[in-house]
Design an enzyme around this catalytic site. Structure first.
Site, PDB file in Angstrom:
ATOM      1  N   ARG A  72       0.900  -1.161   0.000  1.00  0.00           N
ATOM      2  CA  ARG A  72       0.000   0.000   0.000  1.00  0.00           C
ATOM      3  C   ARG A  72       0.934   1.206   0.000  1.00  0.00           C
ATOM      4  O   ARG A  72       1.703   1.391   0.937  1.00  0.00           O
ATOM      5  CB  ARG A  72      -0.880   0.008   1.249  1.00  0.00           C
ATOM      6  CG  ARG A  72      -1.733  -1.263   1.428  1.00  0.00           C
ATOM      7  CD  ARG A  72      -2.727  -1.085   2.559  1.00  0.00           C
ATOM      8  NE  ARG A  72      -3.223  -2.348   3.076  1.00  0.00           N
ATOM      9  CZ  ARG A  72      -4.223  -3.054   2.538  1.00  0.00           C
ATOM     10  NH1 ARG A  72      -4.790  -2.622   1.437  1.00  0.00           N
ATOM     11  NH2 ARG A  72      -4.617  -4.182   3.081  1.00  0.00           N
ATOM     12  N   ILE A 128     -10.305  -9.628  -1.172  1.00  0.00           N
ATOM     13  CA  ILE A 128     -11.237 -10.567  -0.528  1.00  0.00           C
ATOM     14  C   ILE A 128     -12.510  -9.853  -0.067  1.00  0.00           C
ATOM     15  O   ILE A 128     -13.511 -10.495   0.224  1.00  0.00           O
ATOM     16  CB  ILE A 128     -10.597 -11.307   0.676  1.00  0.00           C
ATOM     17  CG1 ILE A 128     -10.209 -10.333   1.798  1.00  0.00           C
ATOM     18  CG2 ILE A 128      -9.426 -12.156   0.230  1.00  0.00           C
ATOM     19  CD1 ILE A 128      -9.947 -11.026   3.133  1.00  0.00           C
ATOM     20  N   ASP A 131     -15.790  -5.681  -2.584  1.00  0.00           N
ATOM     21  CA  ASP A 131     -16.452  -4.384  -2.355  1.00  0.00           C
ATOM     22  C   ASP A 131     -16.203  -3.395  -3.495  1.00  0.00           C
ATOM     23  O   ASP A 131     -16.141  -2.190  -3.264  1.00  0.00           O
ATOM     24  CB  ASP A 131     -15.953  -3.784  -1.025  1.00  0.00           C
ATOM     25  CG  ASP A 131     -14.454  -3.507  -1.051  1.00  0.00           C
ATOM     26  OD1 ASP A 131     -13.762  -3.984  -1.979  1.00  0.00           O
ATOM     27  OD2 ASP A 131     -13.973  -2.799  -0.154  1.00  0.00           O
ATOM     28  N   GLY A 172     -13.254  -7.705   5.700  1.00  0.00           N
ATOM     29  CA  GLY A 172     -14.150  -7.107   4.709  1.00  0.00           C
ATOM     30  C   GLY A 172     -14.073  -5.588   4.695  1.00  0.00           C
ATOM     31  O   GLY A 172     -14.789  -4.937   3.960  1.00  0.00           O
TER      32      GLY A 172
HETATM   33  O1  F6P Z   1      -8.684  -5.222   1.925  1.00  0.00           O
HETATM   34  C1  F6P Z   1      -8.317  -6.476   2.380  1.00  0.00           C
HETATM   35  C2  F6P Z   1      -8.176  -6.496   3.885  1.00  0.00           C
HETATM   36  O2  F6P Z   1      -7.785  -7.777   4.265  1.00  0.00           O
HETATM   37  C3  F6P Z   1      -9.420  -6.039   4.654  1.00  0.00           C
HETATM   38  O3  F6P Z   1     -10.408  -7.031   4.742  1.00  0.00           O
HETATM   39  C4  F6P Z   1      -8.826  -5.667   5.970  1.00  0.00           C
HETATM   40  O4  F6P Z   1      -9.634  -4.709   6.643  1.00  0.00           O
HETATM   41  C5  F6P Z   1      -7.499  -5.075   5.570  1.00  0.00           C
HETATM   42  O5  F6P Z   1      -7.186  -5.578   4.280  1.00  0.00           O
HETATM   43  C6  F6P Z   1      -6.359  -5.399   6.492  1.00  0.00           C
HETATM   44  O6  F6P Z   1      -5.256  -4.706   6.035  1.00  0.00           O
HETATM   45  P1  F6P Z   1      -3.766  -5.039   6.498  1.00  0.00           P
HETATM   46  O7  F6P Z   1      -3.373  -6.361   5.915  1.00  0.00           O
HETATM   47  O8  F6P Z   1      -2.974  -3.905   5.958  1.00  0.00           O
HETATM   48  O9  F6P Z   1      -3.797  -5.099   7.996  1.00  0.00           O
END
Ligand code: F6P
Length: 323
Positions: A72, A128, A131, A172
């Protein structure tokens, strides 16, 4: 002829490796030279871009995650880093770029398309969370649902052996899709998602009646979006009078051996993305809707809100009522 690249952005999903395999094989079949951009948009900025061949994708179809890693990227929000990314693409003569990711990644992709010349971009929905507006399916969802199903089935063994309630939190982000489908398909007694208002009093009446009628345990599926898993678990102890445990499934939902469906969808998404470059369309996102694949405008996907299928929502509204 320009070269073709691919990157994975945001949360990894099972099926990304299958997509990479198809990308290399189909690109070569169509006469492109395929390139991997490692580490998502971060790698685009840092020029972590490498030519790929058959040997890079041998044996990866059955593995979750992504061989080329994901990220990200905060830097990508800044124009100067996007300019660097475009320079790197040009240096590799990449005229086509596929981005696997969610709506945030597609917003980044749109900026790149507006700020570059002569490069076509194509998004593939991969999260996953399921959305993304405009598509009924995002890569990785089926594997995540199957992982969740296995987890709930295992927890049910203990719930039934111990006469307990289990409050199971699914991922989610802001979307209740994973929780909703998991609740329906695992026979849960409770389903709490942000899309459907609920009244705990109604659940209480129903559950106390069920207890009097002989019910010994409860399975509740709660979306992480509601941020109330622990409170719901306490509610089971104080209002329903059953011992309760809260279980946060967490990142196990993102990994695991990709299902047949995700491998097939990866194959289809990538094929349509590469075909879109061969056709007229310059930029877009490959969406799955009404039984087929369609290239949609980035703005119609990245800047709209996903709505869960109304029929699924209708089924989920039955929760809390006497069933
Ligand atoms: O967007 C995918 C996801 O797994 C979401 O379901 C969750 O809220 C988020 O990413 C978690 O992000 P990270 O892996 O950066 O903690």
């Amino acid at each position: 002829m320009k070269n073709i690249g691919i990157l994975c952005s945001g949360g990894d999903v099972s099926g990304m490796n299958a997509a990479l395999k198809r990308f290399v094989e189909y690109s070569l079949a169509k006469g492109f030279v395929p390139y991997f951009v490692y580490n998502g948009f971060e790698g685009l900025i840092d020029n972590d871009i490498h030519q790929a061949g058959y040997h890079d994708v041998a044996g990866i179809i059955s593995r979750g995650g992504t061989k080329i890693r994901s990220s990200r990227s905060n830097r990508f929000m800044e124009e100067k880093y996007r300019a660097q990314a475009i320079e790197n693409l040009n240096a590799h003569n990449i005229g086509y770029l596929i981005v696997l990711g969610g709506d945030g990644s597609f917003k980044g992709m749109q900026k790149l398309s507006q700020e570059s010349m002569g490069i076509s971009f194509c998004g593939i929905p991969a999260t996953i969370d399921n959305d993304i507006a405009g598509t009924e399916y995002c890569l990785g969802v089926d594997t995540a649902l199957n992982v969740i199903r296995d987890a709930i089935d295992s927890i049910r063994d203990t719930a039934s052996s111990f006469n307990r309630a289990f409050v199971i939190e699914t991922m989610g982000r802001h979307c209740g899709y994973l929780a909703l489908v998991s609740a329906l398909t695992s026979g849960a007694e409770m389903c709490l998602v942000p899309e459907i208002p609920y009244e705990l009093e109604q659940y209480q009446t129903t559950f106390l009646q069920q207890k009097r009628a002989g019910r010994k345990y409860f399975i509740a599926i709660v979306s992480e979006a509601l941020n109330n898993t622990k409170q719901i678990s306490e509610w089971f102890e104080s209002k329903i009078g059953v011992e309760s445990r809260a279980v946060v499934l967490g990142h196990i939902q993102r990994g695991g051996t990709p299902t047949v469906y995700d491998r097939l969808m990866a194959f289809n998404f990538v094929t349509h993305a590469i075909d879109s470059f061969l056709g007229e369309s310059a930029c877009g996102v490959v969406c799955y809707s009404e039984g087929g694949f369609h290239l949609k405008k980035i703005e119609d996907v990245a800047f709209k809100t996903y709505q869960i299928n109304p029929f699924l929502l209708r089924l989920a509204k039955e929760y809390g009522r006497q069933r």
